[in-house]
Design an enzyme around this catalytic site. Structure first.
Site, mmCIF file in Angstrom:
data_model
loop_
_atom_site.group_PDB
_atom_site.id
_atom_site.type_symbol
_atom_site.label_atom_id
_atom_site.label_comp_id
_atom_site.label_asym_id
_atom_site.label_seq_id
_atom_site.Cartn_x
_atom_site.Cartn_y
_atom_site.Cartn_z
ATOM 1 N N TYR A 477 0.843 -1.201 0.000
ATOM 2 C CA TYR A 477 0.000 0.000 0.000
ATOM 3 C C TYR A 477 0.878 1.251 0.000
ATOM 4 C CZ TYR A 477 -3.849 3.167 0.881
ATOM 5 O OH TYR A 477 -4.764 4.178 0.766
ATOM 6 N N SER A 557 -6.370 0.771 -4.559
ATOM 7 C CA SER A 557 -6.494 2.199 -4.322
ATOM 8 C C SER A 557 -5.114 2.852 -4.452
ATOM 9 C CB SER A 557 -7.132 2.445 -2.948
ATOM 10 O OG SER A 557 -7.576 3.767 -2.826
ATOM 11 N N ASP A 641 -17.553 3.071 -8.288
ATOM 12 C CA ASP A 641 -16.490 3.575 -7.419
ATOM 13 C C ASP A 641 -16.414 5.087 -7.551
ATOM 14 O OD1 ASP A 641 -14.245 4.155 -5.944
ATOM 15 O OD2 ASP A 641 -12.998 2.588 -6.826
ATOM 16 N N HIS A 676 -15.782 1.117 -4.155
ATOM 17 C CA HIS A 676 -14.364 1.060 -3.827
ATOM 18 C C HIS A 676 -14.003 -0.169 -2.992
ATOM 19 C CE1 HIS A 676 -10.546 3.067 -3.998
ATOM 20 N NE2 HIS A 676 -10.386 3.045 -2.694
#
Length: 708
Positions: A477, A557, A641, A676
């Site tokens: 991430y 993301s 999303d 999302h």
């Protein structure tokens, strides 16, 4: 875009070593994606944007493109021979009872439960020794399970409840107010609510936050000015009072009410990091909103109000956070007094039963310490193992509270804890068809490009041979001060059952080592995050966990950006790339929905020429080059999303399909009626993982599943 690839699929008997001689050849022909002559000038540099038309989520052309891409993708995926077997195993392993920690509201005890494969968790309640009964079942909200519960708040006496619902995965919510005792709906539904908590003022009304409904598409149009409203029960929403944000332009405004119901606490931000903090005396109708701290160079929140003092969690002069107290009458920061000073480890706080629980991250794993409100250490809590502990929260009069414990190989269990005695006992352990004793996790520290030491936890089946041939998913991430701590995931368990390795590095940009660690992966230092991820892959390869042919990289993301940038910079390093709901157009991300609020981490292309050049230098959409063999790529996104709009993924897939050299497929899987990620029905999650794992293993060359 007339490129044609051939997909040869070998039929087989899944649980036999005998293979069939039958073959099926599928023609993989990418749909033609038109190009338009769109150019934007940034500081004298003209940037072409040929696929900008895909940003229009309301157009028939975009809808047709989505249908064509999905047809191609699902034709490919359904012909992977073990896709069904993966789905069956995921369903079987997923199908166990999951129960959340109980919590008390009024005379009732509530808990969430999923019988196994229910699309959404059901909320139950009971009183005394009664049998639990269903209180709220989100599975009844819609026929296909795509309407989910998006938050809930009870009034202090437990007699009223407000709950938010999300339709199709959107961040836009509706709030329904109900009598908790009779379960009767009290009034008209509140609509057009976004990024909001719900905080009750007695039984009179509640505070919530939202934006004005944007012109154009509510799924992609920019939302920029967040406001805090007060809704009085039995009045129309159009009469709701604006409490904060009408004159002050803030992108995010949130509110809470102290446990004693004396004070409204308001947090206001212009980005995802840094906030102002205010309070208002709810006992005095004439009181004004008073600042506790102004400016956006800090992260500060109210933990508790007690005896005329606010207890604050803050990183002011403490990058790893500390707890301070200050008199309500004079709350400015020069009057703050330490209660729990900063340490070398990052601090997260919860309260219950009149105590403060300090949950420290020590190299991304939990260490929990119990304090009183004078800062006296009561005890260090003995956790069940090395992993992530969460919870330790409850009402001030609670005699028993609950916490969860998990790691990458241990399914989450619930424990009870008595704060006065320190006695902890197992409350609920899941009956899952997975033997954690057969698996292990190992934490290693490797060196990134600039010499920084990065921790990584590698999980796998015991006894695995380190021969460089293990299918491996490297997940990352690296942003927004978010920490990746050990957590069990059913899908990853299926991956490890197949002999797969699952590796998670704690990259810069995250919050594992405090604010300095976060800042080291932002704006003009964002390349550090990609370098950390690349170094993690190189470590796994050098130490024979895997090799480039058996390595997949995955993230969602901001992690989707990580995957996109890494595969563009080092296409030789991995065989498969799996960017999920990624931020992939770094020159225009800030023009959609609430994207401008991410500028603390990214900067924007209009900030300065230097920032523009830096973003353009790594933006995945703008750095796909013709004549390069990129890894097999499955881009995943949702058509609803409105956090990271799907246009990012659309444009990236189009660029790859046009320019990819060689036979590695580039496909995009677009989930309909999905956002999302939050609230996605279990049935859709299982299908997604079957497709992702099937695509990954097939492109690593597996004609059958690696291991039974």
């Amino acid at each position: 875009m007339k490129k044609i690839l051939l997909l040869t699929l070998v039929g087989f008997c899944l649980f036999s070593c005998e293979k069939s001689d039958t073959q099926k050849t599928v023609e993989l022909k990418y749909p033609t994606t038109k190009k338009v002559d769109t150019v934007t000038n940034y500081f004298g540099t003209e940037v072409k944007d040929p696929y900008r038309w895909l940003e229009d989520d309301m157009s028939n052309e975009t809808a047709a493109w989505v249908r064509e891409q999905n047809k191609l993708t699902f034709d490919y995926l359904t012909n992977i021979p073990y896709r069904k077997a993966l789905k069956n195993r995921l369903e079987k392993l997923w199908n166990y009872e999951k129960i959340g920690a109980p919590f008390k509201e009024g005379d009732f005890t509530y808990f969430y439960k999923n019988n196994g494969l229910q699309n959404q968790y059901v909320l139950y309640r009971f009183k005394g020794n009664e049998e639990p009964k269903v209180f709220l079942d989100p599975n009844t909200f819609s026929e296909d399970g795509t309407t989910s519960l998006g938050g809930m708040s009870f009034s202090k006496d437990g007699s009223l409840v407000a709950y938010a619902i999300s339709e199709g995965g959107s961040d836009w919510r509706k709030i329904i107010i109900m009598d908790a005792l009779s379960k009767e709906i009290k009034e008209d539904t509140l609509i057009d609510v976004k990024f909001s908590g719900m905080a009750w003022k007695g039984n009179e009304g509640l505070f919530y936050s939202s934006y004005e409904k944007p012109k154009g598409s509510e799924l992609s149009a920019k939302t920029d000015q967040h406001r805090l409203f007060y809704h009085k029960l039995d009045t129309k929403q159009s009469e709701d009072e604006i409490i904060f944000g009408d004159k002050e332009k803030r992108r995010y405004v949130g509110a809470g009410v102290t446990d004693d119901e004396k004070y409204l606490i308001i947090s206001a931000s212009i980005s995802t990091s840094g906030n102002e903090l205010y309070f208002k005396d709810l006992t005095d109708p004439t009181s004004k909103i008073t600042p506790i701290i102004l400016g956006f160079d800090n992260d500060t929140g109210v933990v508790e109000h007690k005896n005329g003092y606010f207890y604050l969690s803050t990183n002011v002069n403490a990058p790893n956070k500390r707890i301070v107290k200050v008199a309500v009458k004079n709350p400015s920061k020069e009057n703050w007094v330490d209660v729990i000073p900063e340490t070398k480890n990052v601090l997260n706080i919860s309260t219950a039963s009149g105590y403060i629980f300090a949950n420290y991250m020590v190299d991304a794993v939990s260490k929990v310490m119990q304090y009183d409100f004078n800062g006296k250490l009561i005890r260090t809590i003995a956790l069940p193992g090395i992993g992530s502990a969460g919870g330790f929260s409850g009402k001030n009069n609670a005699e028993t509270i609950y916490y969860s414990f998990t790691n990458y190989t241990t399914p989450g269990s619930i424990y009870s804890f008595k704060p006065k005695s320190g006695i902890s006992e197992l409350y609920k352990k899941p009956a899952i068809d997975f033997n954690a004793e057969n698996y292990e996790s190992k934490q290693v520290f490797y060196t990134s490009k600039d010499g920084t030491k990065i921790p990584m936890i590698i999980s796998f089946k015991k006894g695995i041979e380190l021969n460089g041939k293990n299918p491996t998913i490297l997940y990352g991430y690296g942003g927004f001060n978010i920490s990746l701590t050990p957590s069990f995931n059913i899908a990853n368990a299926v991956w490890m059952e197949q002999g797969g390795i699952y590796a998670v590095p704690n990259l810069r940009g995250g919050g594992e080592y405090g604010k300095a660690w976060h800042n080291a992966g932002t704006k003009l230092q964002k390349q550090n995050v990609f370098d950390d991820f690349i170094a993690a892959a190189e470590y796994l390869i050098k130490n024979n966990y895997t090799s480039s042919h058996y390595l997949a990289i995955r993230g969602g993301s901001n992690g989707g950006l990580l995957v996109g940038a890494t595969m563009i910079q080092r296409p030789d390093l991995m065989k498969v790339a799996l960017p999920d709901v990624g931020v992939l157009d770094m020159l225009r991300y800030h023009t959609f929905t609430a994207g401008a609020g991410w500028a603390y981490d990214y900067g924007t292309a209009v900030d300065s020429k230097e920032m523009f050049n830096y973003l353009k230098g790594y933006s995945p959409v703008h750095n796909v080059k013709a004549g390069i063999e990129y890894p097999a790529t499955l881009v995943t996104t949702g058509d609803h999303d409105d956090r990271v709009v799907p246009a990012h993924s659309f444009k990236f897939a189009a660029e790859l399909q046009e320019k990819q050299l060689g036979n590695n497929p580039t496909l995009i899987r677009i989930e309909t009626n999905a956002g999302h990620g939050a609230g996605t029905p279990v049935s859709k999650i299982i299908e997604q993982y079957a497709d992702i794992f099937g695509f990954t293993l097939y492109n690593m060359g597996y004609k059958t599943l690696p291991n039974k």
